[in-house]
Design an enzyme around this catalytic site. Sequence first.
Site, mmCIF file in Angstrom:
data_model
loop_
_atom_site.group_PDB
_atom_site.id
_atom_site.type_symbol
_atom_site.label_atom_id
_atom_site.label_comp_id
_atom_site.label_asym_id
_atom_site.label_seq_id
_atom_site.Cartn_x
_atom_site.Cartn_y
_atom_site.Cartn_z
ATOM 1 N N ASP A 61 0.834 -1.198 0.000
ATOM 2 C CA ASP A 61 0.000 0.000 0.000
ATOM 3 C C ASP A 61 0.869 1.249 0.000
ATOM 4 O O ASP A 61 1.954 1.260 0.577
ATOM 5 C CB ASP A 61 -0.907 0.017 1.241
ATOM 6 C CG ASP A 61 -0.121 0.079 2.535
ATOM 7 O OD1 ASP A 61 0.027 1.186 3.099
ATOM 8 O OD2 ASP A 61 0.368 -0.979 3.001
ATOM 9 N N SER A 62 0.396 2.295 -0.669
ATOM 10 C CA SER A 62 1.048 3.600 -0.684
ATOM 11 C C SER A 62 2.495 3.459 -1.163
ATOM 12 O O SER A 62 2.737 2.993 -2.281
ATOM 13 C CB SER A 62 0.957 4.234 0.701
ATOM 14 O OG SER A 62 1.284 5.596 0.675
ATOM 15 N N ALA A 63 3.484 3.833 -0.336
ATOM 16 C CA ALA A 63 4.878 3.627 -0.724
ATOM 17 C C ALA A 63 5.164 2.150 -0.966
ATOM 18 O O ALA A 63 5.994 1.786 -1.809
ATOM 19 C CB ALA A 63 5.803 4.170 0.361
ATOM 20 N N GLY A 81 3.150 0.215 -2.401
ATOM 21 C CA GLY A 81 2.701 -0.036 -3.769
ATOM 22 C C GLY A 81 3.809 0.263 -4.759
ATOM 23 O O GLY A 81 4.000 -0.464 -5.746
ATOM 24 N N HIS A 115 -7.078 7.483 1.666
ATOM 25 C CA HIS A 115 -5.839 6.784 1.333
ATOM 26 C C HIS A 115 -5.712 5.502 2.159
ATOM 27 O O HIS A 115 -5.817 5.515 3.387
ATOM 28 C CB HIS A 115 -4.667 7.719 1.622
ATOM 29 C CG HIS A 115 -3.344 7.235 1.157
ATOM 30 N ND1 HIS A 115 -3.017 7.105 -0.171
ATOM 31 C CD2 HIS A 115 -2.235 6.854 1.854
ATOM 32 C CE1 HIS A 115 -1.781 6.673 -0.276
ATOM 33 N NE2 HIS A 115 -1.279 6.500 0.937
#
Length: 332
Positions: free
Chosen positions: A176-178, A180, A305
């Site tokens: 997820d996020s970074a 990802g 997010h």
Amino acid sequence: MSVAHAELLPLPAHRATTREFAGVSTQSRALSFSVRRTVRPFIEAWSYAPTLPWPASAIDHLAFPLVPVPGTHRRRVDLPTCRAELLWAPGAAPPVGRHGTAVLYLHGGAFLCCGLTTHRHLVSRISAATGAPVLAVGYRMLPRHPIRRAVEDGLDGLRWLVAHGYPAERVVIAGDSAGGFLTFAVAHEAVRLGIGRPAGTVALSPLTDLDPQGKLDHPNSHRCAVFPRRAVAVLSTLVERAERLGGEGAEPVASPVDLDLSEMPPALIQTGSEEMTYVDAELMARRLQLAGVSAELQVWEKQVHVFQAAAGVVPESGRAIAEIGRFVRELR
């Protein structure tokens, strides 16, 4: 549901899929209200003084209330340069006999914070939904280490799974996020280095472009409940500084959207329609599709997010986790 985004490139239907999930529950609205008034001000304060000794490592230690699904098994794994954790939830195939699929998970946190503890609940939910054991990697982070070190740690996690009976072709890489960003970077490196082509990738609210301009130019830069505009540019500066100070052998990592993606595995990308990294998710889906890679982009109306982390509280989060389970099971 109204979602402002550019048209996806016209490619064969079996390669390009965009799905929009409409509807915003009361629980989702409450979550957005909460993070807008707690998490967002904290990130904004950080963006004005990012070089102060913020207790980033404490975030993971303070996340102990985020327990995994009841009945989840956990086992510590020591990788060459970081810790990892193998989890399998009730109903998931145990890593005994080493058959079926495994998931390699790379947590988010802007490359700066979070870890095994903050993501333990989410990882256990993914294990339950996919029916697979998950190896979560507590990779090295900024500002002490450049992103390249996090990619190396992710590759070590993949090698560990391969050594324990899960060929790369039966491993789904997720984050997820970074995380990802790291999901796509690790999958790409695994192919390039000959470790193997993973079964698939799953990216939740992914950061995929280190250039902040696309995000700042998008209307979502004024809508996002989590990230203030200023923080995006500050993070890019920190990444550049860490890359310069990374030391010998730490070549800068290219943004996933700028890679040769032609050999990448099928991807599932989930994003909220108004979050800062929506533009990154959409751009990554377009680049994968242009490269001829099967990619499913899911756009969830007004979700914050990494809303998937609220599974068990927010209905849309549970549905999104179920979609991850469906995607992984269909890869088998």
